[in-house]
Design a protein around this motif. Structure first.
Motif, PDB file in Angstrom:
ATOM      1  N   GLU A 122       0.968  -0.977   0.014  1.00 19.18           N
ATOM      2  CA  GLU A 122      -0.070  -0.189  -0.028  1.00 19.18           C
ATOM      3  C   GLU A 122       1.007   1.101  -0.028  1.00 19.18           C
ATOM      4  O   GLU A 122       1.757   1.416   0.854  1.00 19.18           O
ATOM      5  CB  GLU A 122      -0.715   0.187   1.139  1.00 19.18           C
ATOM      6  CG  GLU A 122      -1.866   1.026   1.039  1.00 19.18           C
ATOM      7  CD  GLU A 122      -2.741   1.295   2.260  1.00 19.18           C
ATOM      8  OE1 GLU A 122      -2.378   0.863   3.441  1.00 19.18           O
ATOM      9  OE2 GLU A 122      -3.940   1.495   2.111  1.00 19.18           O
ATOM     10  N   SER A 130      -9.828   6.432   0.154  1.00 17.02           N
ATOM     11  CA  SER A 130     -10.544   5.463  -0.269  1.00 17.02           C
ATOM     12  C   SER A 130     -11.305   5.906  -1.437  1.00 17.02           C
ATOM     13  O   SER A 130     -11.881   6.896  -1.421  1.00 17.02           O
ATOM     14  CB  SER A 130     -11.756   5.220   0.725  1.00 17.02           C
ATOM     15  OG  SER A 130     -11.431   4.903   2.070  1.00 17.02           O
ATOM     16  N   GLN A 172      -8.310  -8.176   1.076  1.00 20.74           N
ATOM     17  CA  GLN A 172      -9.360  -7.470   0.657  1.00 20.74           C
ATOM     18  C   GLN A 172      -8.857  -6.048  -0.120  1.00 20.74           C
ATOM     19  O   GLN A 172      -9.414  -5.792  -1.254  1.00 20.74           O
ATOM     20  CB  GLN A 172      -9.997  -6.685   1.950  1.00 20.74           C
ATOM     21  CG  GLN A 172     -11.450  -7.096   2.004  1.00 20.74           C
ATOM     22  CD  GLN A 172     -11.921  -6.462   3.316  1.00 20.74           C
ATOM     23  OE1 GLN A 172     -11.346  -6.215   4.360  1.00 20.74           O
ATOM     24  NE2 GLN A 172     -13.300  -6.388   3.248  1.00 20.74           N
ATOM     25  N   ARG A 173      -7.839  -5.630   0.213  1.00 22.12           N
ATOM     26  CA  ARG A 173      -7.008  -4.682  -0.398  1.00 22.12           C
ATOM     27  C   ARG A 173      -6.218  -4.971  -1.600  1.00 22.12           C
ATOM     28  O   ARG A 173      -5.384  -5.662  -1.331  1.00 22.12           O
ATOM     29  CB  ARG A 173      -6.444  -3.379   0.359  1.00 22.12           C
ATOM     30  CG  ARG A 173      -7.322  -3.106   1.584  1.00 22.12           C
ATOM     31  CD  ARG A 173      -7.989  -1.865   1.271  1.00 22.12           C
ATOM     32  NE  ARG A 173      -7.093  -0.731   1.118  1.00 22.12           N
ATOM     33  CZ  ARG A 173      -7.317   0.361   0.474  1.00 22.12           C
ATOM     34  NH1 ARG A 173      -8.605   0.511  -0.174  1.00 22.12           N
ATOM     35  NH2 ARG A 173      -6.818   1.512   0.165  1.00 22.12           N
TER      36      ARG A 173
END
Lengths: 194, 136
Positions: A122, A130, A172-173
């Motif tokens: 990330e 988001s 999830q990301r």
């Protein structure tokens, strides 16, 4: 700098040594500033690709300056001439100075000879962001892509750099990948150098 | 395992910007504005000056804990009677709000919260506290 002796006064500001500076900046301060940068640019453009271009241009300016600073400060004014050299410079030194850690991985593209990828779980700039569903493939990492582009182009390795989300199963990301596509002349020069 | 029935976040003017629970949308909006008015009225009714509004409402079947930030945004949670550490949880939710909502360039102030990261981290924080976010 806290010291007991007298600080040496320099007659000319250009003679002062280039200090390391403060190593850390507040993450929240940066997050708010970056958020404002994105919001400001959103008001100036009509569509998403223009917004990405603007963020990339902002990053380009940062990249150009970072290259000059790091070449002088960390590499003793040596210039990288090989592809792998400049890529590992970006992957380790630039990332360390900007984000406090080296990038997660550096890979060579399997499909094309001229593609390389720096990936990160990330990006720091995306930590609190988001993306709304209706913005599709927009990536605030375009700013970081611009930084990489600025460093590469000013070092003599012109390239097209973009940022992409890569979905990972089990998480999830999605991961972020910075895709670097070098220009023809870079590959030809690299082949000539052997 | 203690249970939280629902979590509400309301903005300065009393509009609901975030709701987690099993009530119908219209009902939750109504409850939110009701609480906003009650909170304001309680400040006037207080016999002492400088009252900052209702912090805890205890009833037979539930407890309601409310936290108001300095900017007037209210975070309140409806939970099982006698649940511990709700104030701490509300502070954690406030911190998540400042991180994942306010630092998001795509969030408009006072509008409903639609931030994926906020939802993910909220669920994690609640589960870490070993309380269950149940509905009613």
């Amino acid at each position: 700098m806290i010291g007991t002796g007298k600080i040496k006064q320099y007659a000319n500001v250009l003679d002062k040594p280039l200090g390391k500076g403060k190593q850390e900046v507040s993450l929240s301060a940066f997050a708010f500033l970056f958020s404002e940068l994105v919001q400001y640019n959103q008001t100036q453009v009509d569509n998403i690709s223009e917004l990405e271009t603007r963020l990339e241009d902002a990053g380009y300016a940062v990249g150009a300056r970072v290259l000059e600073l790091l070449c002088h400060r960390d590499k003793g004014n040596r210039r990288e001439t090989r592809l792998l050299g400049i890529l590992s410079f970006v992957h380790s030194t630039v990332w360390k100075v900007l984000f406090g850690k080296v990038a997660d991985s550096l890979e060579k593209g399997t499909e094309h000879e001229d593609e390389y990828m720096i990936s990160e779980k990330e990006l720091l700039v995306n930590r609190f962001i988001s993306i709304p569903k209706d913005m599709g493939t927009f990536h605030c990492g375009a700013f970081v892509a611009g930084i990489v582009k600025g460093v590469l182009e000013n070092a003599g390795f012109p390239a097209v750099v973009t940022a992409h989300f890569v979905p990972v199963e089990g998480q999830q990301r999605p991961r972020t990948t910075i895709l670097i596509k070098f220009a023809e002349e870079v590959l030809r020069r690299e082949a000539r150098l052997g | 395992m203690a249970a939280i029935y629902s979590l509400y976040i309301i903005n300065k003017s009393g509009g609901l910007i975030f709701y987690k629970g099993r009530m119908d949308t219209n009902d939750s909006l109504r409850v939110a504005s009701l609480w906003h008015s009650m909170h304001a009225i309680s400040q006037q009714l207080s016999p002492t000056t400088g009252c900052s509004g209702i912090e805890l409402l205890e009833a037979d079947t539930f407890d309601l804990h409310c936290f108001q930030s300095l900017t007037g945004t209210k975070f309140f949670v409806v939970c099982e009677p006698g649940t511990q550490h709700m104030e701490a949880l509300l502070k954690v939710v406030y911190e998540l709000y400042t991180d994942y909502v306010l630092k998001n360039p795509f969030y408009e102030m006072e509008m409903p919260i639609r931030c994926e990261l906020f939802d993910i981290n909220l669920t994690q924080a609640v589960q870490k506290d070993r309380v269950a976010l149940l509905g009613r």
